[in-house]
Scaffold this active site. Structure first.
Site, PDB file in Angstrom:
ATOM      1  N   GLU A  12     -13.142  66.952  54.360  1.00 61.69           N
ATOM      2  CA  GLU A  12     -11.938  67.546  54.965  1.00 61.69           C
ATOM      3  C   GLU A  12     -10.713  67.173  54.111  1.00 61.69           C
ATOM      4  O   GLU A  12     -10.615  66.058  53.609  1.00 61.69           O
ATOM      5  CB  GLU A  12     -11.756  66.986  56.387  1.00 61.69           C
ATOM      6  N   CYS A  49     -14.401  68.288  61.383  1.00 59.00           N
ATOM      7  CA  CYS A  49     -14.033  66.976  61.930  1.00 59.00           C
ATOM      8  C   CYS A  49     -13.928  66.942  63.463  1.00 59.00           C
ATOM      9  O   CYS A  49     -14.946  66.878  64.142  1.00 59.00           O
ATOM     10  CB  CYS A  49     -12.755  66.494  61.265  1.00 59.00           C
ATOM     11  N   LYS A  66     -10.168  75.057  61.413  1.00 66.13           N
ATOM     12  CA  LYS A  66     -10.410  74.019  62.431  1.00 66.13           C
ATOM     13  C   LYS A  66      -9.865  74.499  63.779  1.00 66.13           C
ATOM     14  O   LYS A  66      -8.697  74.897  63.880  1.00 66.13           O
ATOM     15  CB  LYS A  66      -9.707  72.739  61.992  1.00 66.13           C
TER      16      LYS A  66
HETATM   17  N1  LIG Z   1      -9.827  63.674  61.712  1.00 65.35           N
HETATM   18  C1  LIG Z   1     -10.311  64.344  62.755  1.00 65.35           C
HETATM   19  O1  LIG Z   1     -10.083  65.509  62.909  1.00 65.35           O
HETATM   20  C2  LIG Z   1     -11.167  63.704  63.791  1.00 65.35           C
HETATM   21  C3  LIG Z   1     -11.123  62.277  64.061  1.00 65.35           C
HETATM   22  O2  LIG Z   1     -10.655  61.457  63.281  1.00 65.35           O
HETATM   23  C4  LIG Z   1     -11.706  61.875  65.350  1.00 65.35           C
HETATM   24  O3  LIG Z   1     -11.739  60.682  65.654  1.00 65.35           O
HETATM   25  O4  LIG Z   1     -12.144  62.753  66.119  1.00 65.35           O
END
Ligand SMILES: NC(=O)CC(=O)C(=O)O
Length: 272
Positions: A44, A154, A113
């Site tokens: 990411e 993520c 996302k």
């Molecule tokens: N960075 C993210 O989008 C997600 C993340 O860190 C989490 O804990 O969920």
């Protein structure tokens, strides 16, 4: 359809300039393709430090500098490239976007996302992605010679309905470019990847930037491949590096035949 393939995760440091990060990514794509990788995944925000005030400076429109370099790298190395994510600009909005290329360099999909990382953990991580970014609207599943692959980014992994949706549409592998942090990474990263894998009997893959204590947001690292039984079959530590793992879709089907979880689902009894 090919039932087995080699998948590589590139856990790289994010550099100060976009060009340096992209060069590093492209170099590593060549390295892992020499090791036989056929599908390559980047982290990411691999071309931009993960800080909301920087997203606008690093953002590009679709087809921009990073997009071009990724397309060329996919074609030159004849790999599917899940291009991590980068800040994308469309008109006056910014998105956290993953572009996906086939071995001819054609962009076969794009994931924005969907869920914004807006968290405030006491004595831990604070982040408000929605201060700078807009949320994507749709799940992303791409067609490849290895079958369908679901791609999300993520924080999207925390919403089991999204993974279940992608698998219900035929995804045999779920790939998450990601950047968990030093609060949530140790607590939840492996747990979430293994949960999505076991819930859905699917290979589940997370690819993160290497840890860098000089940055404002510190990535946990630990890029990982989990098999459909829930075993971690490959994991990096916090340093830069890459991982090449074997994905066996026949083995996935065997697990689904022996423990037919997805067939036993009774959606009509508990639809949200
Ligand atoms: N960075 C993210 O989008 C997600 C993340 O860190 C989490 O804990 O969920």
């Amino acid at each position: 359809m090919h039932k087995e393939f080699r998948l590589a995760l590139i856990q790289m440091k994010v550099m100060e300039t976009k060009e340096a990060s992209v060069d590093r990514a492209v170099l590593n794509v060549a390295r892992v393709s020499e090791k036989g990788a056929e599908v390559v995944v980047l982290p990411e925000m691999f071309n931009c430090p993960y800080e909301t005030h920087l997203f606008s400076d690093y953002a590009e429109e679709e087809g921009g500098y990073t997009w071009q370099k990724l397309s060329e790298a996919a074609e030159r190395n004849k790999v599917y490239l899940i291009g991590g994510s980068i800040p994308e600009r469309e008109e006056d909005r910014l998105y956290n976007t993953s572009y996906i290329f086939d071995p001819k360099g054609k962009c076969i999909g794009k994931h924005r996302k969907i869920h914004m990382l807006d968290i405030d953990i006491v004595n831990g991580q604070y982040f408000r992605e929605s201060d700078a970014l807009s949320a994507g609207e749709t799940p992303t599943i791409v067609e490849t010679e290895f079958g369908k692959i679901g791609v999300a980014i993520c924080y999207d992994i925390r919403f089991p309905e999204l993974s279940r949706y992608m698998v219900s549409k035929g995804a045999g592998v779920l790939i998450f470019p990601a950047a968990f942090n030093m609060t949530t990474g140790p607590a939840h990263w492996e747990l979430l990847l293994r949960s999505r894998a076991v819930d859905n009997q699917v290979y589940t893959v997370g690819c993160a930037p290497a840890r860098d204590y000089d940055l404002g947001y510190i990535s946990y690292g630990h890029s990982m491949v989990v098999n459909p039984w829930g075993d971690v079959i490959g994991e990096l530590n916090e340093d830069e590096g890459y991982l090449v793992g074997q994905i066996d879709l026949e083995a996935e089907q065997t697990i689904r035949d022996q423990l037919p979880l997805l067939k036993h689902l009774k959606k009509e009894k508990y639809t949200l």
